[in-house]
Design a protein around this motif. Structure first.
Motif, PDB file in Angstrom:
ATOM      1  N   LEU A 132       0.849  -1.188   0.000  1.00 31.18           N
ATOM      2  CA  LEU A 132       0.000   0.000   0.000  1.00 31.18           C
ATOM      3  C   LEU A 132       0.883   1.236   0.000  1.00 31.18           C
ATOM      4  N   ILE A 139      -8.640   4.462   2.458  1.00 27.22           N
ATOM      5  CA  ILE A 139      -8.039   3.257   1.864  1.00 27.22           C
ATOM      6  C   ILE A 139      -9.135   2.298   1.388  1.00 27.22           C
ATOM      7  N   SER A 185      -2.314   3.958  -3.813  1.00 26.59           N
ATOM      8  CA  SER A 185      -2.005   2.851  -4.719  1.00 26.59           C
ATOM      9  C   SER A 185      -1.901   1.578  -3.905  1.00 26.59           C
ATOM     10  N   TYR A 186      -2.246   0.483  -4.557  1.00 26.68           N
ATOM     11  CA  TYR A 186      -2.317  -0.766  -3.825  1.00 26.68           C
ATOM     12  C   TYR A 186      -1.991  -1.928  -4.744  1.00 26.68           C
ATOM     13  N   ARG A 228       1.140  -2.940  -8.777  1.00 28.61           N
ATOM     14  CA  ARG A 228       0.508  -1.896  -7.988  1.00 28.61           C
ATOM     15  C   ARG A 228      -0.241  -0.929  -8.902  1.00 28.61           C
ATOM     16  N   ARG A 241     -12.744  -2.186  -4.456  1.00 34.15           N
ATOM     17  CA  ARG A 241     -11.521  -2.362  -3.665  1.00 34.15           C
ATOM     18  C   ARG A 241     -11.594  -3.674  -2.879  1.00 34.15           C
ATOM     19  N   ILE A 293      -9.063  -5.838  -0.306  1.00 38.18           N
ATOM     20  CA  ILE A 293      -9.006  -4.986   0.886  1.00 38.18           C
ATOM     21  C   ILE A 293     -10.232  -5.253   1.744  1.00 38.18           C
ATOM     22  N   LEU A 350      -5.120  -7.249   2.224  1.00 40.38           N
ATOM     23  CA  LEU A 350      -4.834  -6.130   3.122  1.00 40.38           C
ATOM     24  C   LEU A 350      -6.019  -6.033   4.085  1.00 40.38           C
TER      25      LEU A 350
END
Ligand SMILES: Nc1ncnc2c1ncn2[C@@H]1O[C@H](COP(=O)(O)OP(=O)(O)O)[C@@H](O)[C@H]1O
Ligand SMILES: [Mg+2]
Lengths: 256, 344
Positions: free
Chosen positions: A2, A47, A59-60, A66, A77, A82, A174
């Motif tokens: 992340l 996030i 950014s992830y 990424r 997401r 996430i 995440l």
């Protein structure tokens, strides 16, 4: 995993998160601490996608793939891996504990209205798998015996665990935990700490908002400190303990 | 396997529904058919209201679209089954298109917007030449599927029941599985549902469209049964009646939709019969079908805000859980959780 770059978000002209930049490595457990109102929950919402930044980028993704996510919807997401456990209990009332957790699998399953309406065999297989995964997630948080009760009947501590199980059922890459230990009794806190430890051993990237210093030192690889929306310090627990800016931010809060 | 009360109830309802066309009189059968078609519409609307948390005050518009679609196709001398098949599709597609802007609205705003859509559609249909204007479309041929012509009322009663069966089956399958869990989840917390990966806006649109499809299909059967469609067959009051049926039966349950449609239809019929009895004053039908109907509705909403079926189910649960330990003073409240672990 992340990367947050100069992200700001204001409410009615007052910054809740101001020019925050930070990077979380894959497999890391990152604690986010700071006084009440520092902007920790706001940062998590930026996030997870429940809030959009006024400026800056999020950014992830694992190394090499990424991508920017700061304009994606929360469900998009979630599909990217996430998962978030909110500060307050946000359960699905009227559904059983098991069904609540099964909703968590939405992020990584896809059968929709048509295949459900027709009860296609593929869909039924997927249903069976989701149920097995949900029961396994309930096992991990110690709620297996409650599976067929309605979620509203759970005591507060277990409601938190249920949210954790729902997030785990998504098999996230995440995991965002917003004060998961608040309101828990000692034994429940210990169980939660052990769960987070085992997730860390499995290599899950986790961000954790928590006030209890002992809890943080035990679990976190690194710590980020927010104060008045700013990211004032980052480092290992030891480094943070000695940080001047942190000490002055916490002055009078009784944390040493 | 021991038959549970649930299965027994379902079997009894099915048996009664299937026998009714054979037992009802010539004057009762049309009422029954309209009732069954209403139950189709209400099943979809109940999903929309109970799960997506949205109210449509224009559901009769989709019923109308289905009716006109079927009538137009049949009158073009195309196969009549094509008309029936197209009626849910056209209604569902229309709902999907207008739903994109409409479902951004919330609560009563959406209710008014759907009402406006119906008024606009009624107006359009009443003015176009190809829809027959105010007179509507007459002489719709009877439905024929694979050489079988649906000719008499009994045949249409069974056709309506088949359509209702399909509607209920689809609804049940959806509610019980992944998309249904997503819908039930977003009904309590949109934020948490979103973060679990439920595309909230897309799901709401899908239910809106599905509910319109059910209404459209019922409208198709309606057009073939009565042989004509006109704007006056689909008044705004009909949309209100569907909402009332959902509320009376209990939103978000299939049985609620069936019970609501039946209870309201029977009540209206009963009040009408009383009102037109000999020796009744001239104003009686109006007083009964508006005032008494209104009062009864208010009573239901006051004393059973969740609707007939959920209230009855809760009462049954309480009785059942109270019986084995009837002297337990704590067993009177549904709020108190029973001790863990659960059964199974
Ligand atoms: N939705 C919102 N609307 C208005 N102000 C908000 C909103 N969310 C957070 N804030 C404000 O932003 C600041 C940071 O809040 P929050 O992120 O919840 O802090 P923390 O989680 O660190 O306690 C607070 O001053 C709070 O009042
Ligand atoms: Mg917070």
């Amino acid at each position: 995993m992340l990367q947050i770059d100069s992200v700001s978000r204001a409410f009615g002209g007052v910054y809740a998160v101001r020019d925050v930049s930070l990077t979380v490595a894959e497999g890391e457990t990152r604690a986010v601490i700071g006084p009440n109102g520092a902007g920790k929950s706001t940062l998590f919402n930026l996030i997870s996608g429940h809030l959009l930044p006024d400026s800056g980028t999020v950014s992830y993704g694992p190394e090499g793939e990424r991508r920017r996510i700061d304009r994606l919807t929360p469900h998009a997401r979630a599909r990217l891996g996430i998962a978030i456990v909110f500060q307050g209990a946000r359960l699905f009332g009227g559904m059983t504990v098991l069904e609540n957790v099964m909703v968590g699998a939405h992020a990584r399953t896809r059968h929709g209205f048509l295949s459900a309406a027709l009860r296609l065999p593929r869909h039924r297989e997927e249903e069976a798998r989701i149920e097995a995964d949900a029961l396994a997630a309930l096992d991990r948080v110690g709620l297996r015996d409650w599976a067929h009760r309605t979620a509203d009947a759970l005591p507060l501590g277990q409601q938190r665990s249920l949210q954790v199980a729902r997030a785990l059922c998504a098999r996230p890459r995440l995991l965002l935990l917003d004060e998961p230990a608040s309101g828990l009794r000692a034994a429940e806190r210990e169980a939660l700490a052990q769960l987070i430890e085992s997730l860390r051993e499995e290599g899950l990237t986790t961000m954790l908002i928590e006030h209890d210093v002992a809890f943080v030192s035990r679990l976190a690889d690194r710590v980020s400190v927010l104060d008045l929306g700013r990211h004032i310090a980052e480092g290992t627990v030891e480094e943070i303990r000695r940080d001047e800016a942190v000490l002055s931010a916490y002055l009078g809060e009784g944390v040493s | 396997m021991k038959p549970s009360p649930r299965w027994a109830a379902a079997a009894a309802v099915c048996a009664a529904a299937l026998l009714a066309p054979l037992l009802l009189s010539e004057t009762q059968l049309p009422v029954y058919i309209v009732l069954v078609l209403a139950a189709c519409v209400v099943t979809g609307l109940s999903m929309l209201m109970g799960y997506a948390g949205q109210v449509s005050l224009g559901q009769a518009a989709f019923f109308m679209i289905g009716g006109y679609t079927a009538a137009l196709i049949a009158l073009e001398e195309l196969p009549t089954w094509l008309g029936l098949a197209a009626s849910p599709l056209v209604a569902a597609v229309l709902a999907a298109v207008i739903g994109v802007p409409l479902l951004r609205l919330r609560g009563h705003q959406l209710a008014f917007a759907t009402l406006a859509v119906q008024l606009i559609l009624l107006n359009l249909v009443g003015q176009q030449e190809w829809t027959g204007g105010d007179i509507g479309l007459q002489g719709v041929p009877r439905l024929a599927i694979g050489g079988y012509e649906f000719a008499d009322d009994v045949a249409y009663a069974y056709l309506a029941l088949a359509v209702l069966g399909l509607t209920v089956l689809i609804t049940r399958n959806i509610v019980k599985s992944r998309p249904g869990r997503g819908l039930r989840a977003l009904a309590t917390s949109e934020v948490a549902a979103e973060s679990s990966g439920v595309p909230v806006a897309g799901y709401k649109l899908a239910v809106f469209s599905l509910s319109a499809g059910f209404a459209g299909l019922a409208g198709g059967v309606y057009a073939f049964y009565f042989g004509y469609v006109a704007p006056s067959s689909f008044p705004v009051l009909l949309s209100f009646e569907y909402v009332v049926m959902v509320v009376v039966g209990g939103a978000g349950t299939i049985y609620g939709a069936l019970v609501g449609a039946t209870a309201v239809t029977l009540l209206l019929q009963l009040l009408n019969n009383i009102g037109t009895m000999e020796g009744m004053p001239a104003a009686a039908p109006t007083v009964l079908s508006y005032a008494v109907y209104g009062v009864l509705l208010v009573l239901v909403v006051l004393f059973m805000p969740r609707g007939l079926v959920p209230t009855a189910a809760a009462w049954w649960e309480r009785r059942r859980s109270a019986r084995p330990r009837g002297d337990d003073p704590a067993s009177d409240g549904a709020e108190r959780p029973a001790p863990a672990p659960a059964s199974v």
